[in-house]
Write an enzyme that holds these catalytic residues in place. Structure first.
Site, short mmCIF file in Angstrom:
data_model
loop_
_atom_site.label_atom_id
_atom_site.label_comp_id
_atom_site.label_asym_id
_atom_site.label_seq_id
_atom_site.Cartn_x
_atom_site.Cartn_y
_atom_site.Cartn_z
N CYS A 1 -1.33 -13.39 7.95
CA CYS A 1 -2.33 -12.34 7.73
C CYS A 1 -2.50 -12.03 6.23
O CYS A 1 -3.20 -11.11 5.87
CB CYS A 1 -1.98 -11.08 8.50
SG CYS A 1 -0.41 -10.36 8.04
N HIS B 1 -17.79 2.35 -5.83
CA HIS B 1 -18.85 2.72 -4.89
C HIS B 1 -20.11 1.87 -5.06
O HIS B 1 -20.77 1.54 -4.10
CB HIS B 1 -19.21 4.19 -5.06
CG HIS B 1 -18.11 5.08 -4.64
ND1 HIS B 1 -17.58 6.06 -5.44
CD2 HIS B 1 -17.41 5.11 -3.50
CE1 HIS B 1 -16.61 6.67 -4.79
NE2 HIS B 1 -16.49 6.12 -3.62
N ASP C 1 2.85 -10.95 -0.11
CA ASP C 1 4.17 -10.54 -0.61
C ASP C 1 5.14 -11.71 -0.64
O ASP C 1 5.93 -11.84 -1.58
CB ASP C 1 4.74 -9.43 0.27
CG ASP C 1 4.18 -8.08 -0.13
OD1 ASP C 1 4.14 -7.81 -1.34
OD2 ASP C 1 3.76 -7.32 0.76
N GLU D 1 7.76 -11.53 5.12
CA GLU D 1 7.16 -11.48 3.78
C GLU D 1 8.22 -11.30 2.69
O GLU D 1 7.89 -11.18 1.52
CB GLU D 1 6.09 -10.39 3.71
CG GLU D 1 6.50 -9.02 4.20
CD GLU D 1 5.35 -8.01 4.21
OE1 GLU D 1 4.30 -8.29 3.62
OE2 GLU D 1 5.54 -6.93 4.80
#
Ligand code: PEP
Ligand code: MG
Length: 592
Positions: free
Chosen positions: A514, A199, A467, A443
């Site tokens: 991507c 955070h 991947d 992938e």
């Protein structure tokens, strides 16, 4: 402002969390657990004790809602979402009921009972083998401390005393701590604990101040008001920097600022190479509220919507209706740009920990029950998602893609389920785009090798290099010990990419990338030179990638790719890509 002598200077390596350089005096903030008294409650006062607990929860809820409203106003709605997780903890019936049961059996004061139960929860979450869920342990701890403070009538924490311009150095910063920070007073944030997704990082990034996390025991080595230099690019914290270090950083800061302003300028322009070829730049998103980022960074739609985050965040599977609302919101907001929705990729590094029955522990999760394999075994869950995507397709330019496709039969099985869903919607007269494009992520090596047959059954390919590289090189993508062997410039990767593009070309379908490789400006010329049509990445990477595209000629990129295909050494290919990038952009490959 005086610098220390060179002998006092100490450099500490942490994790670079928010870019920028800052120099100033330290404001030390040590979060410590509330001290909880332990006593027996008389029989006559037991009812009142439960009432006190309920009032403590209510006060905490009101405080958090107030902080949430402030954060939404100061930082924006996305950052304010952190507090939803906190409010959920306060509404967790199991936690509340367990506390009351503990009280009824021990008759110890309610603070002791609540502390014991919440610590059990924190422990259970912190042992989960998933970074996101492990961090939820922090949410529970943060809320529990706040409840205890309220029950014991203690005041707010000391961070609210930060008034001068200072570098906040803390052992940890919880979301409710961060809300107490005066934004004009914090020059930078440094924390002992934390990872890139903690955070403190989210808050520092939205405050646009440099941050370094994970500096271990820095708070024990530092005194309040010590002079500190924070390098949020390389994750360094320099205590008592010397004159020469300050001079060096002054020059680095000027160079970074000039690069950043060139990148932001390039971002306003289209992604066109010097010889006039247009490249599609799209965004990877995980949540609906990232629409604003997609627009701010002028992405031409979403190339990868990682839908599993809708599931990971919740204790149960989201319904068809909930998913429909999410997909429709994104499709409508970005139309006429495309939104490529990827079906569930749960499992692997993203098991749904709240649902251990569906995801039993596996010894080799990346090669296990993941993504399309899970969906085909759970047709109810898969169909809910497919119907939601189909229904959203009536509201924008929606495309669907399957993750982890390994071959033609698996693709056919997924498409058969899609056909069933279409038939169900038609029977009910519900509208959807009959021509919605359907693609496959490439992938898995078997998909790449059989790209010729898959291309006949797909409208597009999207290459998941994260991947693909992991499986091609047998390098677990989350194992630090072998991270140096994870080489996107390996000839096996480049030859495989070339084969995928060539087979897609033969069937006249488009290919996007991507995975993270698409977001690295050093590899952008290579990918485009190999024939990739579209690059999709997290929005903040877009300016650097666009700048690289606008600085190069596609003809040169094709020659670069042809040369890379002839080479055999990953290191030499990487060096060639870096040279190409440096010579076109005048930028340091590390700075992008
Ligand atoms: C990839 O594998 O490259 C990819 C984009 O998907 P994920 O990182 O979600 O597995
Ligand atoms: Mg993947």
């Amino acid at each position: 402002m005086s610098a220390a002598s060179p002998t006092d200077e100490t450099t500490v390596q942490g994790i670079a969390a928010s870019p920028g350089i800052a120099y100033g005096q330290a404001f030390l903030y040590l979060q410590s657990d509330v001290e909880v008294p332990n006593y027996q409650v008389d029989a006559a006062k037991r009812l009142e004790e439960v009432g006190r607990f309920e009032r403590g929860l209510l006060t905490t809820r009101q405080q958090i809602a107030k902080i949430q409203a402030e954060v939404a106003k100061n930082l924006g709605p996305e950052e304010a979402l952190i507090f939803d997780a906190h409010l959920l903890v306060l509404e967790d019936q199991a936690l509340i009921a367990e506390t009351i049961r503990e009280f009824e059996s021990t008759h110890l004061n309610i603070e002791t009972c609540f502390n014991k139960v919440s610590q059990r929860y924190v422990q259970a979450f912190s042992e989960i083998d998933d970074e996101y869920l492990r961090e939820r342990a922090g949410d529970i701890r943060d809320v529990a401390q706040r409840v205890l403070q309220n029950l014991l009538g203690q005041a707010e924490n000391s961070l609210s005393r930060l008034v001068d311009q200072r570098i906040v150095v803390a052992n940890d910063i919880s979301p409710s701590d961060s809300a107490s920070i005066d934004r004009s007073a914090a020059l930078a944030i440094v924390t002992d604990s934390g990872s890139r997704t903690s955070h403190a990082v989210i808050v520092a990034r939205s405050m646009k101040v440099p941050a370094v996390v994970g500096v271990r025991d820095l708070t024990t080595r530092l005194k309040a008001n010590d002079w500190v230099l924070v390098d949020g690019y390389d994750g360094l914290v320099i205590l008592n920097p010397s004159e020469s270090t300050l001079f060096r950083y002054g020059k680095i800061q000027a160079a970074k600022k000039s690069l950043e302003s060139r990148l932001l300028e390039a971002n306003r322009e289209p992604a066109i190479t010097l010889d006039g070829e247009k490249v599609a730049i799209m965004a990877n998103i995980e949540k609906v509220d990232e629409i604003r980022l997609v627009q701010d960074y002028s992405a031409e739609g979403v190339g990868l919507f990682r839908t599993e985050y809708l599931y990971l965040n919740s204790a149960r599977m989201p319904s068809e209706g909930e998913q429909f609302v999410a997909y429709k919101t994104v499709a409508e907001a970005l139309a006429p740009h495309p939104v490529v929705i990827r079906t569930l990729d749960l499992g692997g590094d993203k098991p749904m920990a709240s649902n251990p029955a569906l995801f039993p522990k596996e010894s080799n999760p990346f090669m296990g029950f993941r993504a399309i394999r899970f969906c085909l075994e759970n047709p109810g869950i898969f169909k809910d998602q497919l119907r939601a995507i189909l229904l959203a397709s009536a509201f924008g330019n929606v495309k669907l893609m399957y993750p982890m496709i390994s071959g033609r039969e698996e693709l056919a099985r997924a498409n058969a389920v899609l056909a069933e869903c279409k038939a169900e919607l038609r029977a009910k007269g519900q509208a959807f785009d009959e021509h919605m494009a359907v693609g496959a992520m490439i992938e898995i090596p078997s998909a790449a090798v059989t790209a010729d047959v898959l291309a006949q059954d797909c409208d597009f390919f999207s290459v998941g290099t994260n991947d693909l590289i992991q499986y091609l090189l047998a390098i677990d993508r989350v194992n630090d010990r072998i991270a140096h062997l994870y080489e996107p410039a390996h000839p096996a990767v480049i030859r495989t990419l070339k084969q995928i593009v060539d087979e897609a070309r033969k069937q006249k379908i488009s290919v996007s990338v991507c995975g993270e490789m698409a977001a690295d400006p050093v590899f952008v010329p290579l990918l485009l030179g190999l024939g990739v049509d579209c690059l999709s990445m997290t929005p903040p990477q877009i300016p650097a990638v666009k700048y690289a595209i606008r600085s190069m000629a596609m003809g040169d990129a094709r020659r670069l790719a042809a040369e890379a295909l002839r080479m055999t050494s990953p290191k030499a290919i990487l060096a060639m890509c870096e040279d190409f990038y440096r010579s076109r952009t005048n930028a340091d490959p590390e700075a992008g």
